[in-house]
Write a protein that holds these residues in place. Sequence first.
Motif, PDB file in Angstrom:
ATOM      1  N   GLY A 147      12.979   0.456  -0.531  1.00 22.19           N
ATOM      2  CA  GLY A 147      12.172   1.366   0.275  1.00 22.19           C
ATOM      3  C   GLY A 147      11.983   2.707  -0.399  1.00 22.19           C
ATOM      4  N   ALA A 148      13.057   3.224  -1.013  1.00 18.25           N
ATOM      5  CA  ALA A 148      12.952   4.500  -1.721  1.00 18.25           C
ATOM      6  C   ALA A 148      12.015   4.378  -2.914  1.00 18.25           C
ATOM      7  N   LEU A 149      12.107   3.264  -3.638  1.00 20.29           N
ATOM      8  CA  LEU A 149      11.213   3.045  -4.777  1.00 20.29           C
ATOM      9  C   LEU A 149       9.757   2.997  -4.319  1.00 20.29           C
ATOM     10  N   ALA A 150       9.514   2.360  -3.184  1.00 18.28           N
ATOM     11  CA  ALA A 150       8.144   2.258  -2.683  1.00 18.28           C
ATOM     12  C   ALA A 150       7.556   3.634  -2.398  1.00 18.28           C
ATOM     13  N   LEU A 151       8.358   4.505  -1.784  1.00 18.81           N
ATOM     14  CA  LEU A 151       7.838   5.834  -1.454  1.00 18.81           C
ATOM     15  C   LEU A 151       7.599   6.664  -2.705  1.00 18.81           C
ATOM     16  N   VAL A 152       8.567   6.666  -3.604  1.00 19.47           N
ATOM     17  CA  VAL A 152       8.400   7.448  -4.828  1.00 19.47           C
ATOM     18  C   VAL A 152       7.308   6.837  -5.702  1.00 19.47           C
ATOM     19  N   GLY A 153       7.207   5.489  -5.717  1.00 18.01           N
ATOM     20  CA  GLY A 153       6.174   4.838  -6.514  1.00 18.01           C
ATOM     21  C   GLY A 153       4.782   5.038  -5.946  1.00 18.01           C
ATOM     22  N   GLY A 154       4.650   5.305  -4.654  1.00 19.40           N
ATOM     23  CA  GLY A 154       3.340   5.509  -4.068  1.00 19.40           C
ATOM     24  C   GLY A 154       2.773   6.892  -4.309  1.00 19.40           C
ATOM     25  N   VAL A 155       3.640   7.852  -4.502  1.00 20.51           N
ATOM     26  CA  VAL A 155       3.179   9.235  -4.671  1.00 20.51           C
ATOM     27  C   VAL A 155       2.299   9.413  -5.909  1.00 20.51           C
ATOM     28  N   PRO A 156       2.590   8.768  -7.075  1.00 19.46           N
ATOM     29  CA  PRO A 156       1.675   8.939  -8.220  1.00 19.46           C
ATOM     30  C   PRO A 156       0.227   8.588  -7.898  1.00 19.46           C
ATOM     31  N   TYR A 157      -0.005   7.602  -7.027  1.00 19.51           N
ATOM     32  CA  TYR A 157      -1.378   7.294  -6.619  1.00 19.51           C
ATOM     33  C   TYR A 157      -1.968   8.451  -5.831  1.00 19.51           C
ATOM     34  N   LEU A 158      -1.134   9.042  -4.968  1.00 19.92           N
ATOM     35  CA  LEU A 158      -1.611  10.186  -4.186  1.00 19.92           C
ATOM     36  C   LEU A 158      -1.918  11.376  -5.085  1.00 19.92           C
ATOM     37  N   LEU A 159      -1.151  11.520  -6.150  1.00 16.03           N
ATOM     38  CA  LEU A 159      -1.353  12.647  -7.068  1.00 16.03           C
ATOM     39  C   LEU A 159      -2.656  12.529  -7.848  1.00 16.03           C
ATOM     40  N   LEU A 160      -3.289  11.336  -7.836  1.00 17.82           N
ATOM     41  CA  LEU A 160      -4.600  11.212  -8.471  1.00 17.82           C
ATOM     42  C   LEU A 160      -5.666  11.991  -7.704  1.00 17.82           C
TER      43      LEU A 160
END
Length: 725
Positions: free
Chosen positions: A100-113
């Motif tokens: 779950g933690a990986l999913a949240l941290v891994g999703g943020v790079p997409y948001l940073l686009l």
Amino acid sequence: MKELERDLGLPSVLAISIGAMIGSGIFILPALALEIAGPMVILAYALAGLLVVPAALSKSEMATAMPEAGGTYIYIERGMGPLLGTIAGVGTWFSLSFKGALALVGGVPYLLLLFDLPLKPVALGLAAVLILINVVGAKQTGRLQVAIVVVMLAALGWFAAGSAPGVQSANYANFFGAGVGGLLAATGLVFVSYAGVTKVASVAEEVEDPGRNIPIGILGSLAFTTVLYVGIVAVLVGVTTPGSVAGSLTPVAVAAEATLGQAGVVAVILAAILALISTANAGILSSSRYPFAMSRDKLAPPSLSTVSDRFGTPVTSITLTGAVLLVLIAFVPILDIAKLASAFQILVFGLINLAVVAFREGSAEYEPEFTSPLYPWMQVFGAVTGALLLTQMGTVALVGAAVITVGSVGWYLFYVRPRVSREGAATDAVRRRVGRDVLAETETGIEDPSREVLVALTKNLDEGRERSLVAIAADLVRPDDGRVVVVRFEEVPDQAPLTDDVTVQSSDDISFETRMEGLSAELGVDVEADEIVSHDTKHAVVNFAENRGVDTVVAEHEPLRLRSRLFGDPIDWVVRHAPCDVLLVDNLGYDAPERIALSGDGGPYLPLAVNVTEALAAANGSGVSLWYPADRKDSHQYERTIEDYQSELSQMLSAPVRTESIRADGGRPSAPDLVVRRGTDERLRNALLDERPVIPTPGCTTITVYPRRSGRPRFARRLLERLTF
């Protein structure tokens, strides 16, 4: 105790499972897997989905038999016992939190686009919101999951359909270049992409009509997600220049920009954020139920199983899980931890397959509404392939999984074991199998009695004790009209030559042979007497037994002092080197015993000990008492299995049999005339630990039996006896 409300229907079940899988598995891991396997990553996703099928089938079966909160923990704990249940519960709880933690941290790079935002604060904020949603209730969680999955799948569908025309066959060149090693390594990496398929089982207690909705939810979501993964990864590889996606933090966005332009990137970003949020949401929902279920079974503190009056959810368990999630996001290198979680997930899936076998083969009540096909080959396939994938995870992941395992074992030893006495179905299944094997060996031994017994006289005995040894041997050979060979072994100093002078019969020798002739007539068996002089009694006994081909050696053995027990006496050496069975007699007299006690340590009785007891009881018309320890805290399963074993054993014996419990303090319901017990030749352990069957001082003759090496239980069997009995 309050029960969880059953308000998750089939749409919510499918949404939870699909949402738990479609996250890092498609938006993060393809880039890492491409670096390992190249275009063959497409096959890696298909293979990983196939290898999850056994665990999915096993979980579907067990979830319909036990629709309780806790999922993996419940099944492994009930099937394999509290120890492995603790390991599975703690490990899966952490691994789901890690994912779950990986999913949240891994999703943020997409948001940073789209936005210039700090990664960790955004991830922590999203985690806090999801924790609050889970506290409010499962119904809200399920509805949120449905909405997220619908939007996410629509965006991914548009990406796949819109990008498919741009696929270039040249991008699949050298498809098998990474070889089998690369394929397996990539499969091990992306295996965790399918871990969410089993999350449905962890909330099974809240699922409507679990017999129908759980199998459909698990198997349907797995099939759908496997096809979706393979299709999207195939498109992703086909529309991008080889190597341009490998290692990227946002691989799907890179592919969408190449085929759909900025609009496609926005759609992918939306899908990625929703997917990764849904993964974290499902992770909090399911992982929080592990400490909840463990607490109800006394494997964790009772406060974790408290259900809120206001929200109807296990608030304490959710809060603890959320705190772990926040700590991981803030302080831990998530990608490394995700690899550890993946390795442990593979291990847990293997245990899940073994748990089904334990339930079906054990005696526990087990009535699933859905049964796995191709049993047990499906489960064996899952366990073996899981072990193979573990070897591809790397040293760091395996060591990390080992640390989690050791920590769980420590928790079990210091917290769980003093509070829990139950055991798993596997323990009982193995125990019953061991008992059946021992009974088969026992029956064979009863049908094949000793034909020739050597009575080895290595000490000066009075005539009464001498007669007792011969009488025991006579009773052993009488059923087969066998022979007793009584030999007096005399040892002379090494410096004394073995000349004719030392071998001349003395009057004492002649008297001895006369007594043996008289015993032959009295006991009704053929008794042969002899004398042997040697420099080394122990070698002489073994050599005589080997050359003569006797079945059993009977010798007197007095209780030894510590020094003697450490360094031994001649008969101890004989026990370890004799080519036949050895019976050592603590001789207090033997004369038509009325009751013979067969002593055990709580496990199966040694076949040779049973055979000796049967022969002596049959020869004297004796009754038999089966002794077993009374000072143990045993499960009901253990007690039932022991009763069944003792009942079958009693039917094999010709003598009347009764069972009696004994206490280490010397208490017992009756005083036997003879005790037969298992022996061990581990001299040093006996001296320091006194590791013998726990029996009170019998106050009568005791026969300790040592089977020949070919008849001794192998290490694996003895280990199973120790673990299960």
